[in-house]
Design an enzyme around this catalytic site. Structure first.
Site, mmCIF file in Angstrom:
data_model
loop_
_atom_site.group_PDB
_atom_site.id
_atom_site.type_symbol
_atom_site.label_atom_id
_atom_site.label_comp_id
_atom_site.label_asym_id
_atom_site.label_seq_id
_atom_site.Cartn_x
_atom_site.Cartn_y
_atom_site.Cartn_z
ATOM 1 N N GLU A 403 0.846 -1.194 0.000
ATOM 2 C CA GLU A 403 0.000 0.000 0.000
ATOM 3 C C GLU A 403 0.878 1.239 0.000
ATOM 4 O OE1 GLU A 403 -2.313 3.335 1.942
ATOM 5 O OE2 GLU A 403 -0.410 2.439 2.459
ATOM 6 N N HIS A 527 5.588 7.226 9.432
ATOM 7 C CA HIS A 527 6.541 6.777 8.407
ATOM 8 C C HIS A 527 8.010 6.908 8.815
ATOM 9 C CE1 HIS A 527 3.530 6.896 4.761
ATOM 10 N NE2 HIS A 527 3.119 6.128 5.766
HETATM 11 ZN ZN LIG Z 1 -0.960 3.111 5.901
#
Ligand SMILES: [Zn+2]
Length: 708
Positions: A403, A527
């Site tokens: 993803e 992230h």
């Molecule tokens: Zn995600």
């Protein structure tokens, strides 16, 4: 991916037929339940389901899923696929690990050096993500900071500062006579999708892009950085894809085609229509600060100053930057895990529930919280199966891969199953399941009442129901500035679906009605290597009770949709939403000096659509509807919003009501064909798109009327 955002009913639910019934037990005593002939029987099954999800187990699964970095396509990623597949099988699901072969990049070398005019080195990075009190960044399997879909290159150029690198920021640079051409543009994260920053810079001839995390946006200006608090530490980097997602999602080489393992290379395109052509590299503010501080030129305009302790300037001048990006692009295997429970009465009608599994690093919040919640929802569904329950429709639980590289695993699977998905009745997504305690949701208007009803049946860790807590914690629509559908008075806000997660191929390519849910809080390690189990336990959900909550909401969405006698869609809400979007588009046409644009046919078509939706509601209320015919009509209505020609310049996106904005990326643009033509001051295209919309509304009206 998925930095995100979040209506109402009551009135209409009460008017629906197979409908509103009182639930037998607290806290659900007054929870409405649309679509069931025997709501008491359904409530009993739901109560059995809700008793199963367990916070400690969800926490244990989260720990397993986050034990190692598991970037898409790596051996560690495959291990998480096997772990999820074992859990699916243990719950009694027919389970397969489905591989795709897709083009993704891993970094071989990423380097940023900045020099003063006298040759003095100002910085050299990226600085490793090392924190003495959280060694997560020291693991050699942590990928160096890089952007998915970045070009490779070696460029040296003067730097300029572009704020968030939105369209309006580049316009401001032009007003200040700062030309991005041939420069390296330093952008800060936030406000739009990072791929849009690179796209706009590339369009203006920039040589490269650096994207850094400013402490004003998710660092010390917000609060204490990790490991004291939840915000981003100085060396924390936001990795992420810079794919041109607004063109199409998924494998760059195969738009509209599934990248199955046996798809020959000759069937893959060599021109990558959704990939940037310039280098982009993500930076921490520790590494960005020396560049910013050295920049001379015009001072930062109003709103451009960030949280670093010196005055920002636009450049150019004062600093030259050397970027090296060597990206290893290969066709690599990725692995979706698909678990199926065949439907007992309508096996061709699918309810699809999914969450991505791959992470930039450990990904405790993004996405492992989603997979941990999914696994508890699956385990609870398995308990029902063990007690003899079978869903009316087929349920598919999906753990998507890649993803983060651009919704790749979900997109390829959707492209492979386009025919079957014509009969899919819903896609329920969860990505960032838990970063804190505030429930949020986005959904197509037809499912907004449904989401509210489901949350009225699920207990909150704070007492009462999820719905009640949601109402307390969330601003009403007036405090949002997105062009969201209008909420009924006094109702919680549900956002529009833009992009940034796996519902995009389902809704915007295949026309499957979708929702996206999560529970949010302060989250500054997105992230980075520090989105890890220790961060999650300290900041997001120490006792994993919100993982349990999301498992229950996600599972109940799935069960209820799979078992409903009549699909609980609400097209009156859809028509009202489209009415408000048309009003907004007309207003912006006025601003864009396109006053002659004729909105009357679209508005009249929408009035007919609203009248048909009201008729279908009263048909149901009168109990005169044939359930099968009604269901077919209800499902065909969403499909009527697809246009096989797609949106102007981006044919992969087929939905005429929702798309990711070309200039916003994550945020939805509503009536995208019309709205973006108006923004581009293109009157003829706007007129043509209004005609396409009018035709779609007429198709939707016909579909609804076929219920009679
Ligand atoms: Zn995600």
């Amino acid at each position: 991916m998925n930095p995100r955002k979040p209506l109402a009913l009551g009135v209409i639910s009460a008017s629906l037929l197979f409908v509103a019934a009182s639930r037998p037990q607290a806290p659900k005593s007054a929870a409405p339940l649309t679509g069931f002939r025997d709501p008491a029987a359904e409530s009993k099954i739901e109560d059995q389901f809700l008793a199963v999800p367990n916070a400690a187990r969800a926490g244990q699964d989260l720990k397993t899923l986050t034990a190692e970095p598991h970037l898409a396509g790596t051996p560690e990623d495959y291990q998480t696929a096997q772990f999820v597949a074992r859990k699916f099988r243990a719950a009694g699901l027919e389970t397969t690990i489905v591989p795709y072969r897709v083009l993704i990049n891993y970094p071989k070398k990423v380097q940023v050096t900045a020099l003063a005019p006298d040759g003095r080195q100002l910085m050299s990075g990226p600085t490793p993500e090392h924190l003495a009190r959280d060694p997560a960044g020291d693991n050699p399997r942590v990928a160096m900071p890089f952007n998915g879909s970045s070009a490779s290159g070696d460029v040296t150029a003067q730097a300029i500062y572009g704020n968030y690198c939105r369209l309006e920021d580049f316009n401001q640079l032009a007003a200040e006579h700062v030309d991005p051409h041939g420069k390296i543009v330093l952008c800060r994260y936030g406000q739009n999708f990072r791929g849009i920053k690179v796209y706009l810079a590339e369009q203006r001839g920039a040589a490269g892009v650096l994207i850094y995390s400013d402490p004003q946006d998710d660092g010390y200006v917000k609060g204490d950085p990790w490991p004291i608090g939840p915000w981003r530490p100085d060396i924390g980097v936001q990795r992420g894809s810079v794919q041109y997602l607004f063109k199409y999602s998924g494998d760059p080489e195969t738009p509209g085609v599934a990248s199955t393992v046996d798809l020959p290379d000759s069937a893959r395109q060599s021109a990558y229509g959704n990939q940037p052509h310039i280098v982009s590299i993500p930076l921490s503010y520790h590494d960005a600060a020396p560049i910013l501080q050295a920049l001379i030129g015009p001072g930062a305009p109003q709103g451009w100053q960030g949280g670093l302790p010196f005055r920002y300037h636009l450049g150019p001048g004062g600093v030259t930057v050397h970027l090296v990006s060597d990206q290893d692009y290969q066709r690599r295997l990725i692995w979706d895990v698909i678990g199926t429970i065949p439907g007992s009465q309508s096996p061709n009608e699918w309810v699809v529930t999914g969450s991505h599994r791959d992470a930039w690093v450990y990904g405790a919040v993004d996405p492992s919280s989603g997979n941990a919640a999914l696994l508890e929802a699956v385990r609870a569904t398995g308990e029902l199966l063990r007690h003899g329950w079978r869903p009316r429709r087929t349920i598919l639980f999906c753990s998507w891969d890649a993803e983060e590289q651009g919704l790749v695993g979900s997109t390829e699977w959707v492209e492979q199953h386009m025919q079957d998905l014509q009969h899919a009745v819903a896609y329920f997504n969860v990505d960032v399941a838990v970063s804190g305690s505030d429930f949020t949701a986005s959904a197509v208007p037809s499912l907004q009442r449904f989401v509210r009803q489901v949350t009225q049946a699920v207990p909150s860790p704070l007492g009462g129901t999820v719905y009640e807590e949601w109402k307390v914690s969330h601003p009403t629509q007036d405090e949002h500035h997105s062009p969201a559908a209008p909420d009924p008075p006094g109702e919680v806000h549900i956002g529009d679906l833009g992009s940034g997660s796996d519902y995009t191929p389902f809704l915007q390519h295949a026309g499957v009605p979708s929702t996206d849910i999560g529970s949010e809080g302060p989250y500054g390690v997105y992230h980075s290597a520090f989105d890890d189990f220790a961060w999650f336990k300290q900041n997001a959900d120490p006792n994993f009770v919100y993982l349990q909550e999301i498992a229950r909401v996600l599972g109940l969405e799935t069960l209820r949709m799979a078992d409903a006698d009549v699909l609980p869609y609400d097209y009156v809400a859809y028509a009202r939403a489209i009415g408000s979007y048309l009003d907004a588009a007309k207003a912006s046409a006025g601003v864009a000096h396109l006053r002659s644009l004729g909105f009357a046919p679209a508005r009249e078509a929408n009035a007919r659509f609203l009248a048909a939706a009201q008729q279908v509601n009263s048909l149901q209320s009168a109990g005169s509807g044939n359930a099968d015919r009604l269901n077919a009509a209800l499902r065909a209505t969403e499909a009527a919003f697809l246009d096989s020609a797609g949106l102007p310049g981006r044919p992969w996106y087929k939905h005429l009501i929702y798309a990711p904005g070309v200039y916003t990326g994550y945020a939805a643009v509503v009536l995208p064909g019309v709205t973006e033509a108006i923004q581009a001051h293109n009157g003829p295209l706007a007129a043509q798109q209004l005609t396409a919309l009018t035709q779609a509304l007429d198709r939707a009206t016909q579909a609804l009327l076929s219920a009679r």
